[in-house]
Design a protein around this motif. Structure first.
Motif, short mmCIF file in Angstrom:
data_model
loop_
_atom_site.label_atom_id
_atom_site.label_comp_id
_atom_site.label_asym_id
_atom_site.label_seq_id
_atom_site.Cartn_x
_atom_site.Cartn_y
_atom_site.Cartn_z
N GLY A 61 99.18 -5.60 28.12
CA GLY A 61 98.88 -6.66 26.95
C GLY A 61 97.57 -6.47 26.23
N SER A 62 96.98 -7.58 26.01
CA SER A 62 95.75 -7.34 24.93
C SER A 62 94.61 -6.69 25.79
N ASN A 65 95.73 -2.89 24.99
CA ASN A 65 96.17 -2.44 23.67
C ASN A 65 94.98 -2.40 22.54
N SER A 72 90.24 -13.79 26.08
CA SER A 72 91.67 -13.52 26.03
C SER A 72 91.83 -13.45 27.85
N ASP A 75 96.38 -9.71 31.43
CA ASP A 75 97.79 -9.35 31.88
C ASP A 75 97.79 -8.49 33.07
N LEU A 133 108.06 -1.35 31.83
CA LEU A 133 108.13 -1.27 30.35
C LEU A 133 106.92 -2.05 29.79
N ASN A 137 105.12 -0.40 26.77
CA ASN A 137 104.99 -0.92 25.15
C ASN A 137 103.48 -1.29 25.07
N LYS A 159 95.71 -12.15 14.70
CA LYS A 159 95.91 -12.91 15.85
C LYS A 159 95.04 -14.01 16.15
N LYS A 163 96.10 -17.88 16.60
CA LYS A 163 95.46 -18.99 17.74
C LYS A 163 94.82 -20.12 17.51
N TYR A 179 102.68 -10.64 21.05
CA TYR A 179 103.36 -9.47 21.06
C TYR A 179 104.41 -9.26 19.84
N ARG A 297 117.29 -6.95 22.43
CA ARG A 297 116.72 -8.24 22.56
C ARG A 297 115.95 -8.65 21.24
P1 ATP Z 1 97.11 -12.32 23.75
O1 ATP Z 1 95.81 -11.42 23.69
O2 ATP Z 1 97.34 -13.36 22.87
O3 ATP Z 1 97.47 -12.43 25.29
P2 ATP Z 1 98.59 -9.85 24.03
O4 ATP Z 1 98.76 -8.50 23.37
O5 ATP Z 1 98.48 -9.83 25.62
O6 ATP Z 1 97.92 -11.14 23.33
P3 ATP Z 1 101.21 -11.20 24.95
O7 ATP Z 1 102.35 -11.88 24.05
O8 ATP Z 1 100.32 -11.95 25.85
O9 ATP Z 1 100.30 -10.41 24.10
O10 ATP Z 1 102.10 -10.08 25.62
C1 ATP Z 1 101.41 -9.31 26.80
C2 ATP Z 1 102.12 -8.01 26.85
O11 ATP Z 1 103.46 -8.62 27.69
C3 ATP Z 1 102.74 -7.28 25.69
O12 ATP Z 1 101.81 -6.26 25.46
C4 ATP Z 1 103.95 -6.77 26.42
O13 ATP Z 1 103.64 -5.72 27.02
C5 ATP Z 1 104.54 -7.52 27.35
N1 ATP Z 1 105.58 -8.55 26.66
C6 ATP Z 1 105.30 -9.67 26.18
N2 ATP Z 1 106.61 -10.19 25.84
C7 ATP Z 1 107.34 -9.39 25.70
C8 ATP Z 1 108.67 -9.29 25.69
N3 ATP Z 1 109.58 -10.38 25.04
N4 ATP Z 1 109.43 -8.11 26.03
C9 ATP Z 1 108.88 -7.10 26.52
N5 ATP Z 1 107.39 -7.15 26.93
C10 ATP Z 1 106.93 -8.22 26.61
#
Ligand code: ATP
Ligand code: MG
Length: 338
Positions: A61-62, A65, A72, A75, A133, A137, A159, A163, A179, A297
């Motif tokens: 996640g963030s 990436n 934040s 994850d 996965l 991603n 982003k 928020k 995401y 999906r």
């Molecule tokens: P934030 O800073 O807001 O937490 P983030 O980049 O961590 O943003 P999230 O929506 O929290 O984004 O998602 C975290 C990670 O979880 C994504 O980078 C992706 O790897 C995975 N993810 C989230 N939703 C899905 C989904 N529906 N299908 C597959 N992977 C997902």
């Protein structure tokens, strides 16, 4: 008719404001160090609780990436062969034992997670187990972010706006996840003329393998691809303006599907996601965003009709404020519930 583009003087002024905002949104070195420490600390705890197993804790996640801010959530994905770690209730118990607070177990979620707060490192985290996965991603988003210097500031500012306007919660009755927004941003950049980003999944490359030797689903050679989109010289300000214009007025929600994988828009018909399709539920939603790896999906399926229309209004609100020459602070003003 929404204004086609920003005037040069507005563009100049907004560019300066966006740079300033972006600098504020960058995570501090100290907060990045704390994230790494949390990862190591969890590995230690898990090794102690389940000794003799090969256990790794990775950020995704963030935190992985390049799109995090100092505040934040982290994850985390545990990678292991140890079967015992698949029991989320047990995992929750053991984390609690080691001083984690506000431990909540969501064992029944699509991706089961344990949520907790580390009072020592002052970080909230979501922990899941064996989710390759999500790691892939995340790695792909990071690769896209590194290809052009405009991607990171644009995505971070959008982003931040989501928020502040409360537009990034995919939970029950919610909107869409960060995401999903990121996929919409990347696809928008793939579709500029000339494009700023390619489709990394469509490109052909002889050596496609991940760090651990597994085949990679996308080209990840940042050095070779950096500057791929430099024929396009749109500024950050212009791109932000065009992003809101695009999803506010141009994108046809009843016809189109966002596809990062293809690097273009798909029609709902070619995707098989017609609004009235009997066999496929994914098309019943107003917003269609294909998950780049699990392409069956729809990431837009968390937004119902009501929340989609709220979302659409917010995109138009942002556009109109920029069109009227308002400051970015006004655009990102904290939403207050009536
Ligand atoms: P934030 O800073 O807001 O937490 P983030 O980049 O961590 O943003 P999230 O929506 O929290 O984004 O998602 C975290 C990670 O979880 C994504 O980078 C992706 O790897 C995975 N993810 C989230 N939703 C899905 C989904 N529906 N299908 C597959 N992977 C997902
Ligand atoms: Mg996250």
């Amino acid at each position: 008719e929404p204004k086609k583009s920003l005037d040069p003087d507005e563009e100049y002024k907004l560019s300066g404001d966006l740079r300033e905002l972006y600098d504020r949104l960058l995570p501090s070195k100290e907060s990045e160090d704390r994230r790494t420490q949390l990862c190591k600390k969890l590995e230690r705890i898990l090794d102690e609780e389940w000794p003799g197993n090969d256990i790794q804790v990775n950020m995704f996640g963030s935190s992985g990436n390049l799109l995090s801010s100092s505040d934040s959530d982290v994850d985390l994905c545990i990678t292991t062969d140890a079967k015992a770690l698949g029991d989320m209730h047990e995992l929750a118990k053991r984390l609690n034992k080691h001083g984690m607070e506000k431990v909540v177990c969501r064992a029944a979620a699509k991706v089961p997670i344990v949520k907790c707060w580390d009072p020592e490192l002052q970080l909230a985290c979501d922990v899941n187990v064996n989710n390759p996965l999500a790691l892939e991603n995340t790695r792909m988003i990071k690769t896209y972010v590194q290809l052009d210097d405009r991607v990171r500031p644009l995505a971070k500012i959008i982003k931040y706006w989501t928020k502040r306007r409360i537009l990034n919660d995919a939970g029950p009755g919610g909107t869409i996840s960060s995401y999903t927004w990121i996929c919409m941003i990347l696809n928008f950049l793939q579709r500029r003329d000339p494009p700023i980003l390619p489709s990394l999944q469509k490109m052909r490359n002889a050596e496609r393998s991940t760090a651990n030797g597994q085949p990679s689903d996308f080209v990840d050679d940042v050095d070779a691809l950096k500057g791929w989109g430099k024929k396009n010289n749109e500024s950050l300000a212009q791109l932000l303006f065009q992003f809101f214009r695009h999803y506010g007025y141009e994108f046809e929600y009843t016809k189109h599907v966002v596809s990062v994988r293809e690097g273009r828009l798909l029609s709902r018909t070619e995707k098989g996601w017609e609004t009235n399709s009997i066999d496929n539920k994914e098309g019943r939603h107003r917003l269609c965003v294909e998950e780049p790896f699990n392409t069956y999906r729809n990431l837009g399926n968390s937004a119902d009709e009501y929340s989609w229309s709220g979302l659409h209004n917010e995109i138009r609100r942002a556009f109109e404020l920029l069109e009227d020459g308002c400051q970015i602070e006004k655009v990102c003003e904290q939403y207050e519930f009536p």
